[in-house]
Scaffold this motif. Structure first.
Motif, PDB file in Angstrom:
ATOM      1  N   LYS A 193       0.821  -1.218   0.000  1.00 13.43           N
ATOM      2  CA  LYS A 193       0.000   0.000   0.000  1.00 13.43           C
ATOM      3  C   LYS A 193       0.850   1.261   0.000  1.00 13.43           C
ATOM      4  CE  LYS A 193      -3.181   0.452   2.966  1.00 13.43           C
ATOM      5  NZ  LYS A 193      -3.961   0.415   4.205  1.00 13.43           N
ATOM      6  N   TYR A 242      -0.907   0.275  -7.565  1.00 12.30           N
ATOM      7  CA  TYR A 242      -1.907   0.561  -6.536  1.00 12.30           C
ATOM      8  C   TYR A 242      -2.406  -0.764  -5.983  1.00 12.30           C
ATOM      9  CZ  TYR A 242      -6.369   1.662  -4.372  1.00 12.30           C
ATOM     10  OH  TYR A 242      -7.407   1.736  -3.484  1.00 12.30           O
ATOM     11  N   TYR A 243      -2.269  -0.960  -4.680  1.00 18.04           N
ATOM     12  CA  TYR A 243      -2.809  -2.144  -4.029  1.00 18.04           C
ATOM     13  C   TYR A 243      -4.211  -1.813  -3.529  1.00 18.04           C
ATOM     14  CZ  TYR A 243      -3.655  -5.943  -0.826  1.00 18.04           C
ATOM     15  OH  TYR A 243      -4.220  -7.018  -0.191  1.00 18.04           O
ATOM     16  N   GLU A 271      -7.242  -2.773  -1.307  1.00 13.14           N
ATOM     17  CA  GLU A 271      -7.622  -3.619  -0.176  1.00 13.14           C
ATOM     18  C   GLU A 271      -8.975  -4.292  -0.378  1.00 13.14           C
ATOM     19  OE1 GLU A 271      -6.202  -2.607   3.997  1.00 13.14           O
ATOM     20  OE2 GLU A 271      -6.483  -0.622   3.058  1.00 13.14           O
ATOM     21  N   LYS A 301      -1.503   8.469  -4.829  1.00 14.96           N
ATOM     22  CA  LYS A 301      -0.274   8.070  -4.147  1.00 14.96           C
ATOM     23  C   LYS A 301       0.823   9.103  -4.392  1.00 14.96           C
ATOM     24  CE  LYS A 301       1.127   3.801  -3.875  1.00 14.96           C
ATOM     25  NZ  LYS A 301       1.518   2.409  -4.186  1.00 14.96           N
TER      26      LYS A 301
END
Length: 158
Positions: free
Chosen positions: A22, A46-47, A49, A121
């Motif tokens: 993240k 981009y992780y 969740e 980010k």
């Protein structure tokens, strides 16, 4: 199918692996390239969740895309900037390696949502993000690495 970590005392928890995915901006995506040579490239990600997938974007054409269309298996390695213990010269680095299969994203709503999250980010400039998505979006290919196996560890460079 996947190997167990040999030095299990250095293994990171799944929560720590997710935190690294993240928070870190870039990693190295490795695919099976031309003539089955490994091909690794630095790339931002981009992780998510919500679904546990790692999203990437790039050009619609090129070595990376050709390789992914031929072989959907890939690995992704991310590592943090590391830290030094007081009085020690050696760097301690946490890394995560994810193995999985790539799927291409063709849903416009998902693409915009992920492009926005990935952009955040790097900047919180709403106007810039909207302009980039509008202008570059139609020429951008988005894909996700669907994790099948993930490991993380901490290594001391000494």
């Amino acid at each position: 199918m996947f190997r167990e970590m040999r030095r299990s005392k250095q293994q990171l928890s799944e929560e720590e692996c997710v935190r690294i995915l993240k928070n870190e901006l870039r990693g190295v995506l490795s695919v099976l390239g031309n003539d089955d040579y490994p091909y690794g490239m630095p790339i931002n990600h981009y992780y998510c969740e919500e679904d546990g997938k790692i999203y990437f974007h790039g050009s619609m054409h090129g070595h990376k895309i050709d390789a992914l269309k031929k072989h959907d298996k890939a690995s992704f390695c991310v590592y943090d900037e590391g830290f030094r213990k007081e009085g020690d010269w050696a760097l301690n680095i946490r890394s995560v390696i994810v193995f999985g299969r790539v799927e291409f994203i063709d849903d416009y709503e998902t693409m915009n949502r992920i492009a926005d999250a990935l952009s955040r980010k790097f900047t919180d400039d709403d106007e810039y993000i909207a302009r980039e998505i509008k202008n570059a979006g139609p020429r951008t290919l988005m894909f996700a690495l669907v994790p099948e196996h993930m490991t993380g560890k901490i290594v001391n460079e000494s």
